[in-house]
Write an enzyme that holds these catalytic residues in place. Structure first.
Site, mmCIF file in Angstrom:
data_model
loop_
_atom_site.group_PDB
_atom_site.id
_atom_site.type_symbol
_atom_site.label_atom_id
_atom_site.label_comp_id
_atom_site.label_asym_id
_atom_site.label_seq_id
_atom_site.Cartn_x
_atom_site.Cartn_y
_atom_site.Cartn_z
ATOM 1 N N GLY A 1 -17.206 28.780 -7.438
ATOM 2 C CA GLY A 1 -17.580 29.180 -6.085
ATOM 3 C C GLY A 1 -18.971 28.698 -5.703
ATOM 4 C CB CYS A 2 -22.220 28.906 -7.442
ATOM 5 S SG CYS A 2 -22.294 30.715 -7.481
ATOM 6 C CB THR A 3 -19.691 24.084 -7.987
ATOM 7 O OG1 THR A 3 -20.316 24.429 -9.239
ATOM 8 C CG2 THR A 3 -19.598 22.577 -7.853
#
Length: 155
Positions: free
Chosen positions: A46-48
Site C-alpha cells: 500500500g505504501c509503495t
C-alpha cells in the site's frame, strides 16, 4: 491518543532526517504549499502504491506550486532503499520516535482487519504558505488517494 488537526490550525513544525540522513524542516517550505503525508512502512504494497502515485503526479503537483514530503517511522537507510527501488524524487523523512506523527494526529488507535491496533494512521495534509493547515485527511486509502487529492486541489 493524539488530537487531530483541522483546517486553519498551525502545522506543527518539525525537523526530521531524510533518506540521506540530512535534516529537513517544514519551515524550509515556508512561502510554498506543501503536501505532508504520513504512511506506515516503506516497501509495503500500500505504501509503495501511494508513494508511486505521488511520484507519478509530482510534476503536476509541483507545477501547481505544491511540494511533497512523505513521513514514516522508518530509519533513513530503509527510506533510501525504498526511494532508490521505486525511483522516488521527493523527500522521505524518518520519524522513528513517532513524535511528529503524534503531533499531527497520525499515530494512535486505528482499525485493521477488524481489530483495534495502535500504529500509523495513513494521513495527508496540505500546508499553506504561511504554515497553516489547509486540508487534513485521516484514514485515507493508499489506492486512489492521490487521484482524489488532485481532484480536490484541482491539479
Amino acid at each position: 491518543m493524539s488530537s487531530r488537526l483541522a483546517p486553519g490550525d498551525p502545522a506543527p513544525d518539525f525537523t526530521l532526517h531524510d533518506a540521506d540522513d540530512k535534516p529537513v524542516s517544514l519551515s524550509d517550505y515556508r512561502g510554498r504549499r506543501v503536501i505532508v503525508y504520513f504512511y506506515p512502512a516503506a516497501g509495503t504494497p500500500g505504501c509503495t502504491k501511494q508513494a508511486c502515485d505521488f511520484r507519478d503526479s509530482l510534476a503536476d503537483l509541483n507545477d501547481a506550486g505544491l511540494a511533497v514530503l512523505g513521513v514514516s517511522p522508518d530509519k533513513p537507510a530503509k527510506l533510501a532503499k525504498f526511494r532508490d527501488a521505486e525511483g522516488l524524487t521527493f523527500p522521505l523523512l524518518s520519524d522513528p520516535d513517532r513524535e511528529v506523527l503524534t503531533a499531527w494526529g497520525a499515530f494512535g488507535e486505528k482499525k485493521m482487519y477488524g481489530k483495534t491496533v495502535t500504529g500509523v494512521i495513513r494521513s495527508t495534509f496540505v500546508v499553506g504558505p504561511e504554515g497553516a493547515i489547509e486540508e487534513a485527511q485521516y484514514n485515507v486509502r493508499a489506492t486512489g488517494h492521490v487521484a482524489k487529492l488532485r481532484k480536490d486541489l484541482k491539479v
